[in-house]
Design a protein around this motif. Structure first.
Motif, mmCIF file in Angstrom:
data_model
loop_
_atom_site.group_PDB
_atom_site.id
_atom_site.type_symbol
_atom_site.label_atom_id
_atom_site.label_comp_id
_atom_site.label_asym_id
_atom_site.label_seq_id
_atom_site.Cartn_x
_atom_site.Cartn_y
_atom_site.Cartn_z
ATOM 1 N N ARG A 57 -15.024 3.022 11.108
ATOM 2 C CA ARG A 57 -14.035 2.054 10.447
ATOM 3 C C ARG A 57 -14.994 0.703 10.187
ATOM 4 O O ARG A 57 -14.829 0.259 9.244
ATOM 5 C CB ARG A 57 -12.825 1.796 11.510
ATOM 6 C CG ARG A 57 -11.992 0.839 10.782
ATOM 7 C CD ARG A 57 -10.576 0.783 11.693
ATOM 8 N NE ARG A 57 -10.090 2.002 11.824
ATOM 9 C CZ ARG A 57 -9.133 2.214 12.975
ATOM 10 N NH1 ARG A 57 -8.573 1.223 13.336
ATOM 11 N NH2 ARG A 57 -8.678 3.515 13.101
ATOM 12 N N LEU A 113 -17.121 1.197 7.253
ATOM 13 C CA LEU A 113 -16.263 1.041 5.726
ATOM 14 C C LEU A 113 -15.996 -0.461 5.506
ATOM 15 O O LEU A 113 -15.892 -0.798 4.199
ATOM 16 C CB LEU A 113 -15.226 1.971 6.058
ATOM 17 C CG LEU A 113 -15.529 3.449 6.041
ATOM 18 C CD1 LEU A 113 -14.063 4.293 6.377
ATOM 19 C CD2 LEU A 113 -16.128 3.983 4.834
ATOM 20 N N SER A 114 -15.460 -0.965 6.648
ATOM 21 C CA SER A 114 -14.901 -2.524 6.500
ATOM 22 C C SER A 114 -16.404 -3.344 6.174
ATOM 23 O O SER A 114 -16.091 -4.186 5.206
ATOM 24 C CB SER A 114 -14.635 -3.123 7.831
ATOM 25 O OG SER A 114 -14.344 -4.387 7.550
ATOM 26 N N SER A 115 -17.489 -3.188 6.477
ATOM 27 C CA SER A 115 -18.766 -3.812 6.077
ATOM 28 C C SER A 115 -18.844 -3.454 4.367
ATOM 29 O O SER A 115 -19.242 -4.448 3.753
ATOM 30 C CB SER A 115 -20.037 -3.439 6.849
ATOM 31 O OG SER A 115 -19.668 -3.714 8.361
ATOM 32 N N ALA A 151 -17.084 -2.563 2.556
ATOM 33 C CA ALA A 151 -15.630 -2.872 1.539
ATOM 34 C C ALA A 151 -16.041 -4.340 0.935
ATOM 35 O O ALA A 151 -15.292 -4.698 0.007
ATOM 36 C CB ALA A 151 -14.500 -2.865 2.403
ATOM 37 N N LEU A 184 -16.640 -4.596 -2.718
ATOM 38 C CA LEU A 184 -15.742 -4.051 -3.924
ATOM 39 C C LEU A 184 -15.261 -4.977 -4.850
ATOM 40 O O LEU A 184 -15.169 -4.849 -6.216
ATOM 41 C CB LEU A 184 -14.276 -3.627 -3.176
ATOM 42 C CG LEU A 184 -14.247 -2.310 -2.277
ATOM 43 C CD1 LEU A 184 -12.827 -2.073 -1.986
ATOM 44 C CD2 LEU A 184 -14.694 -1.077 -3.139
ATOM 45 N N ARG A 232 -16.035 -4.519 -8.786
ATOM 46 C CA ARG A 232 -14.663 -4.304 -9.640
ATOM 47 C C ARG A 232 -15.089 -4.524 -11.353
ATOM 48 O O ARG A 232 -14.567 -3.901 -12.215
ATOM 49 C CB ARG A 232 -13.629 -5.284 -9.258
ATOM 50 C CG ARG A 232 -12.374 -4.927 -10.000
ATOM 51 C CD ARG A 232 -11.152 -5.750 -9.158
ATOM 52 N NE ARG A 232 -10.845 -5.254 -7.726
ATOM 53 C CZ ARG A 232 -11.214 -6.033 -6.550
ATOM 54 N NH1 ARG A 232 -11.607 -7.233 -6.869
ATOM 55 N NH2 ARG A 232 -10.807 -5.390 -5.531
ATOM 56 N N ARG A 291 -16.464 -1.494 -12.867
ATOM 57 C CA ARG A 291 -15.998 -0.156 -12.496
ATOM 58 C C ARG A 291 -15.913 0.937 -13.502
ATOM 59 O O ARG A 291 -16.166 2.124 -13.105
ATOM 60 C CB ARG A 291 -14.470 -0.183 -11.956
ATOM 61 C CG ARG A 291 -13.576 -0.925 -13.020
ATOM 62 C CD ARG A 291 -12.227 -0.941 -12.483
ATOM 63 N NE ARG A 291 -11.425 -1.674 -13.186
ATOM 64 C CZ ARG A 291 -10.968 -3.120 -13.524
ATOM 65 N NH1 ARG A 291 -11.733 -3.808 -12.685
ATOM 66 N NH2 ARG A 291 -10.251 -3.722 -14.223
ATOM 67 N N CYS A 344 -24.594 -5.942 4.558
ATOM 68 C CA CYS A 344 -23.638 -6.187 4.242
ATOM 69 C C CYS A 344 -22.732 -7.467 5.298
ATOM 70 O O CYS A 344 -22.364 -8.397 5.065
ATOM 71 C CB CYS A 344 -22.425 -5.519 3.928
ATOM 72 S SG CYS A 344 -22.778 -4.312 2.261
#
Length: 597
Positions: A11, A14-16, A18, A21, A25, A28, A319
């Protein structure tokens, strides 16, 4: 050295990741095209095993040579399609990863420019440099390759596993069963690799700091004959980095060994089990060949998972390191709804019960400073070393924010002025002159890019910096990094010219003449008097001549202004002032002589 975090769980990783994103964007569409091209190129490979099974069980088993042509043409067509999709994936991947790298680096650099001085004083430049270069490049490589194939290969594993179960479900289950230890041990070693990767990245920042300090201080190092000492310091850091890199390599080698060993064991199980199935009539020869061919398609996804997961760990650490900068608090910012306010030229400067304490420090530097400087007046601040004189001057342009009281310009709290306005009406010249690797003109006009030639010439005259006209290309001559191609006095004069350019409303001088010889200092002071007569000035004074430039003198003691007045009055009435001056005989002698006139 930066503190090493605990190993992140799934988790946390994944947070790192994220964090990327918002930067991904805008691209994309191109990223989706990259994933689509990579996935379709991989899936087209699955057609070949199916065609191979059809060839073995069909034309080869029946001796039908004519039946081979359409099947071979089908395989060729899919091969061409795979090549075209490969080109599409590489093209889209390059665009998306390079654009994202640029945006991330721009955001990071802008953040570093906006973060307060207090932040930069707590971070080594090497750590910041490694984050802005190597960490950003690590993220670009992952976005352009690792992330794409991590997802594509996982999808491929699922699709191939389904096809294996459809082809021969007992062998398919055996393949899945052999993957369980791979997942368990892989996750365990990936967590270990995450910690080791972060240690390596932090140590790279320490090494970059050692190199930068050695290069910037090369004159001092050579003049003191301490090259060996500096090298030994560098070598110790380099050896630590080597040891950490080797530990990371050992862990990665174990991961590779595991992922290399798994397919060999699984292939042996397939061959033994498949041969028995063919002998028993449960599976055709073509089915066995197709099953083995399908499994060979799995070899690359399985083998790549080791280094792809390792790359994901490195990227998660990168990250985290970048997010430490992007999430650092902005303590010196514009207040909500702030608008420009009228500030006269010159402006009245007041310190009203000002207190200041460095973050995390014990005793405050300033406790209750009261000082009123009239418009057009010059006040010199005198005090013992460490009394807070430089800190006091830094509060005017909000290099730091007061922790108590307020600083005002024409009655306006400086925190109510937009930063861009405040740092236009307040100009500062520091004792340690900082120049940049650009032309003389660009250095002088750094704070006022719109200054014309006459204003630049006037500023150079005041600072007695006419030596620039003797440089190879005059004002367009590029000076070296940190201005090391110039002497200390020349650097100070250019920094002073930069400060007085445009006649600011408030001029803050932090002992800017310390590196000048007596003759040049006298010329600068004579020209500087004209500037000081048209502006409000706060001057940190350590030299006799600097004190004599001021209309009044403020004595700073124990975080307070304990006395304010003309030099002669303070000399006659304030014992602490006399004691301070007597500690420097040159200053005391010159000022006493001046006071007796």
């Amino acid at each position: 050295m930066t503190e090493i975090p605990a190993p992140a769980d799934d988790r946390g990783r994944l947070s790192s990741l994220a964090m990327l994103l918002p930067f991904a964007r805008p691209y994309r569409g191109v990223i989706a095209l990259t994933f689509t091209g990579a996935l379709l190129a991989t899936l087209t490979q699955l057609v070949i095993p199916l065609v191979t099974r059809a060839v073995v069980d069909g034309p080869i088993a029946a001796g039908d040579r004519a039946g081979l042509v359409p099947l071979l043409a089908l395989a060729l067509g899919f091969g061409i399609a795979e090549a075209a999709l490969f080109f599409l994936r590489r093209w889209a991947m390059g665009i998306s990863s390079l654009q994202l790298e640029r945006d991330l680096r721009d955001a990071l650099y802008q953040r570093l420019q906006r973060l307060p001085i207090a932040f930069h004083e707590g971070w080594s430049s090497g750590q910041l440099l490694s984050r802005a270069t190597s960490d950003v490049s690590t993220i670009r490589r992952f976005v352009g390759f690792g992330a794409v194939f991590l997802v594509v290969n996982l999808i491929t594993c699922v699709v191939v596993s389904v096809l294996l179960l459809v082809t021969c479900w007992p062998l398919g289950l055996a393949v899945l069963a052999t993957s369980i230890p791979l997942v368990v041990f892989g996750l365990r070693w990936e967590a270990r690799y995450n910690t080791e990767s972060r240690r390596v990245q932090d140590e790279q920042g320490e090494l970059a700091t050692d190199v930068e300090e050695a290069v910037q201080g090369i004159r001092v190092v050579k003049s003191l004959g301490r090259s060996r000492l500096v090298f030994d310091r560098y070598d110790r850091t380099a050896l630590r980095l080597r040891d950490l890199e080797l530990a990371k390599v050992r862990t990665l080698a174990l991961i590779w060994c595991l992922f290399e060993f798994h397919p060999q064991i699984t292939l042996a199980v397939i061959l033994v089990g498949g041969s028995l199935a063919v002998a028993g009539g449960a599976l055709t020869v073509g089915g066995l060949v197709g099953f083995v061919a399908l499994f060979t398609v799995l070899l690359w996804p399985i083998l790549s998972l080791g280094f792809l997961l390792a790359q994901a760990q490195e990227t998660a650490s990168a990250c985290d390191r970048i997010r430490e900068l992007l999430d650092a608090p902005m303590t010196v910012t514009d207040r909500p709804g702030v608008v420009p306010l009228p500030v006269g030229t010159p402006a009245r400067l007041r310190f009203e019960h000002v207190a200041f304490r460095f973050p995390g420090a014990g005793e405050p530097v300033l406790t209750d400073v009261d000082l009123d400087i009239a418009a057009g007046e010059t006040v010199a601040v005198v005090g013992a070393t460490g009394s807070g004189k430089t800190t006091m001057t830094a509060l005017v342009a909000r290099l730091f924010d007061v922790t108590g009281g307020r600083v005002t310009l024409d009655g306006h709290d400086v925190r109510d002025l937009p930063l861009h306005q405040l740092r236009t009406v307040v100009a500062t010249a520091f004792e340690d002159a900082t120049l940049f690797s650009m032309s003389v003109r660009e250095n002088v006009t750094l704070g006022r890019p719109g200054a014309d030639d006459d204003q630049v010439a006037e500023a150079l005259r005041v600072a007695q910096a006419d030596f620039v006209h003797e440089l190879p290309w005059g004002l367009d001559t590029r000076i070296g990094e940190q201005g090391l191609s110039l002497s200390g006095g020349q650097r100070q004069r250019l920094a002073l010219a930069r400060a007085v350019l445009g006649r600011p409303s408030v001029l803050v001088l932090d002992d800017p003449l310390s590196a000048l010889d007596v003759h040049t200092e006298a010329l600068v002071e004579r020209a500087l008097r004209d500037v000081l007569a048209q502006t409000t000035a706060l001057v940190v004074a350590h030299r006799a001549s600097t004190v004599l430039l001021a209309d009044r003198v403020a004595l700073l003691q124990d975080g307070r202004v304990t006395a304010v007045g003309r030099h002669t009055d303070l000399l006659a009435q304030v014992p602490a002032y006399r004691a301070l001056l007597s500690s420097e005989s040159q200053l005391a002698g010159a000022l006493t002589e001046a006071g007796s006139r």
